[in-house]
Every structure is written in C-alpha cells, then in structure tokens.
Design a protein around this motif. Sequence first.
Motif, short mmCIF file in Angstrom:
data_model
loop_
_atom_site.label_atom_id
_atom_site.label_comp_id
_atom_site.label_asym_id
_atom_site.label_seq_id
_atom_site.Cartn_x
_atom_site.Cartn_y
_atom_site.Cartn_z
N ALA A 116 0.17 19.39 -5.84
CA ALA A 116 -0.98 18.50 -5.71
C ALA A 116 -0.85 17.73 -4.40
O ALA A 116 -0.03 16.83 -4.27
N LEU A 117 -1.67 18.11 -3.42
CA LEU A 117 -1.57 17.56 -2.07
C LEU A 117 -2.91 17.01 -1.60
O LEU A 117 -3.96 17.56 -1.93
N PRO A 118 -2.89 15.94 -0.80
CA PRO A 118 -4.12 15.43 -0.21
C PRO A 118 -4.45 16.21 1.06
O PRO A 118 -3.64 17.01 1.55
N ALA A 119 -5.64 15.97 1.59
CA ALA A 119 -6.03 16.55 2.88
C ALA A 119 -5.34 15.76 3.99
O ALA A 119 -5.50 14.54 4.09
N PHE A 120 -4.58 16.46 4.83
CA PHE A 120 -3.79 15.79 5.86
C PHE A 120 -4.66 14.96 6.81
O PHE A 120 -4.32 13.83 7.15
N ALA A 121 -5.80 15.52 7.24
CA ALA A 121 -6.64 14.82 8.21
C ALA A 121 -7.17 13.50 7.65
O ALA A 121 -7.29 12.50 8.38
N GLU A 165 -4.20 9.12 -12.19
CA GLU A 165 -5.31 9.89 -11.64
C GLU A 165 -5.02 10.70 -10.39
O GLU A 165 -5.68 11.70 -10.12
N THR A 166 -4.06 10.30 -9.56
CA THR A 166 -3.93 10.86 -8.22
C THR A 166 -3.73 12.38 -8.22
O THR A 166 -4.42 13.10 -7.50
N ALA A 167 -2.80 12.89 -9.02
CA ALA A 167 -2.56 14.34 -9.03
C ALA A 167 -3.81 15.09 -9.47
O ALA A 167 -4.13 16.16 -8.92
N THR A 168 -4.51 14.55 -10.45
CA THR A 168 -5.72 15.21 -10.94
C THR A 168 -6.78 15.27 -9.85
O THR A 168 -7.44 16.30 -9.66
N ILE A 169 -6.95 14.18 -9.12
CA ILE A 169 -7.95 14.14 -8.05
C ILE A 169 -7.58 15.11 -6.93
O ILE A 169 -8.44 15.85 -6.42
N PHE A 170 -6.32 15.16 -6.55
CA PHE A 170 -5.89 16.11 -5.52
C PHE A 170 -6.16 17.55 -5.96
O PHE A 170 -6.66 18.38 -5.19
N MET A 171 -5.81 17.88 -7.21
CA MET A 171 -5.93 19.26 -7.67
C MET A 171 -7.39 19.67 -7.87
O MET A 171 -7.79 20.78 -7.50
N LEU A 179 0.84 -1.19 0.00
CA LEU A 179 0.00 0.00 0.00
C LEU A 179 0.87 1.25 0.00
O LEU A 179 1.92 1.27 0.66
N ILE A 180 0.45 2.25 -0.72
CA ILE A 180 1.15 3.53 -0.75
C ILE A 180 0.18 4.64 -0.36
O ILE A 180 -0.90 4.77 -0.94
N LEU A 181 0.57 5.39 0.67
CA LEU A 181 -0.21 6.54 1.13
C LEU A 181 0.53 7.79 0.66
O LEU A 181 1.48 8.24 1.31
N PRO A 182 0.13 8.37 -0.46
CA PRO A 182 0.91 9.47 -1.04
C PRO A 182 0.80 10.77 -0.24
O PRO A 182 -0.29 11.14 0.21
N ILE A 183 1.93 11.42 -0.07
CA ILE A 183 1.93 12.73 0.60
C ILE A 183 1.80 13.86 -0.43
O ILE A 183 1.54 15.00 -0.07
N ALA A 184 2.03 13.53 -1.70
CA ALA A 184 1.91 14.50 -2.78
C ALA A 184 1.92 13.76 -4.10
O ALA A 184 2.24 12.57 -4.16
N ALA A 185 1.55 14.48 -5.16
CA ALA A 185 1.61 13.90 -6.50
C ALA A 185 2.19 14.92 -7.47
O ALA A 185 1.95 16.13 -7.34
N ILE A 186 2.97 14.45 -8.42
CA ILE A 186 3.56 15.30 -9.45
C ILE A 186 2.61 15.37 -10.63
O ILE A 186 2.16 14.34 -11.13
#
Length: 282
Positions: free
Chosen positions: A156-161, A211-217, A133-140
Amino acid sequence: MPKPVTSAAASAPPSASPVSTPSPKGLKTRRQIVENWLPRYTGVPLKEFGDHILLTNFQRYVNLFAQWHRVKVKGKDKPMPNATAGNITIINFGMGSATAATVMDLLTAIKPKAVLFLGKCGGLKHRAEIGDLILPIAAIRGEGTSNDYLPPEVPALPAFALQKAISTTIRDSARDYWTGTVYTTNRRVWEHDAKFKKYLRKIRAIAVDMETATIFMTGFYNEITTGALLLVSDQPMIPEGVKTAESDAEVDETYVTDHLKIGIESLNQLINQGLTLKHLKF
C-alpha cells in the motif's frame, strides 16, 4: 343491507403505488452505480465537484474549509458532508476502512486528478508527539478491507509526486514532519491489549490508524493519484496517551488549522504549477 364493496381497487390501501427502480433500466454497471451513488451520499451533482479532493474523518475540517472560502457546507443530512471552493472539494466520509473504500470507489464517478487524505493517527513511537505531522511512505494492510481489491502481498503506497508536493508545502510553512510506515487496522478499543501492542512494536510502524492503507490500495485499484498527511492526535501505547474527549478537543483547537491549511496549499501547489502526478502505469 347493502353488500360491502369487494373489488381489488376498493380493498387496496389508499397510499399503494408501484415500486420504482433507481433508473428506468436499473443500475447494471459499476459506472452507473458510482455516478448514481456519489450524489446520493453527498447531496451534490457530479458536475459540482472539484477535480482535487481532500478527504477527512472529521466535520471540523469541512466547516473550517467552508468558513475560510465562504462557501456552503452541502450534504449535511447525507452520509458524506462536503464543501467545494474552486478546484478543491473536501469530503467528510466518516470513520473506518469500509467507508474509506466506499468513498474512493464513488470518486471514480468524477475521476479526480488527486485525492489527499487528511487523517488523525496514534503515534506508536515516543518521537512522534501529539501535534506532529506524519507523511507516510507506505501503510501496512492490517484492516482486511483492501484484500477485496488486490492480494495481500501488494504494498500500500502513496503517489510519490503528491507526497513530494506535501513535503515541499510543509517545509515552506516552516514545519517539519516524520515519515515512515503506518499500520492500518479495523480494530477499535485495542489500547488495553498487550499482545496487540507488542505486535505493533515488532513491526516498527511509526503510527496506527484506520484508513490510510485502504485509501492507498483503493486509489491504486481505481487508478486515482492518492496521498496522505496524518496528524498525531494521541499516543495509544501508554495509558496516559489514550485519546479522551478532552484531549481530542485540545488537538482540534491547537493543531487542526495548520493540518488543513497545509493540505489545501499542497493541492493548490499542484493546481497552480500544473504538475503531472501520474508517473505509474496502473
């Protein structure tokens, strides 16, 4: 001989009828569009969605969710099949950054409290093995789609909480995870491209997806609390690690169940504890 009938009514095709617009006054605002389109894409009225959303690219996740909660899969004939149980709705939005942006835009119609993306990714480093499993702290932002929302220099960052809740759930499940940066690309069939693979090594990303960076942004742009938990499904940097139909089926059988369970439990933790997720002013 009688003359042929030449009136406009007689010459019109029997099936001809006036063209109707989607609504009496048309769809003039962004709000009107998303409220019309989310049911159109999913086959579900707005009032039937949960306020916590799981996003996935794969129908197996939706089917398992529906089976476990004894609910129906809806929208099977629509672009985004889905299922809802309690406060959680899971949606299979398809593949790629364009559809990721679309679903995030459409979700503004219901203003969800949290959106968690359960995606698969390619491990770029040997320590990220298949099934990890990977819990990303950011995406390029290598996909380009997110540039239509915010300038390229915005991270591109996720919500910390939300990521914190996922981390806690993983540890409670006696599992561990990797963390780091994910590179998101629009490219497919790049596994043969030595130049691109050299670039991926240079940027030190731990994984690659679409998809990850797009979803974060788009989450940030739309003021939606967004996170991601990725499952390593292949190791595309080496020829023997490139995904095949057989290897993907093995990943589904072996690892998808835990991936989905952790996603559900992460959202349930937020729901049951009533945790506040919005620490940022958008």
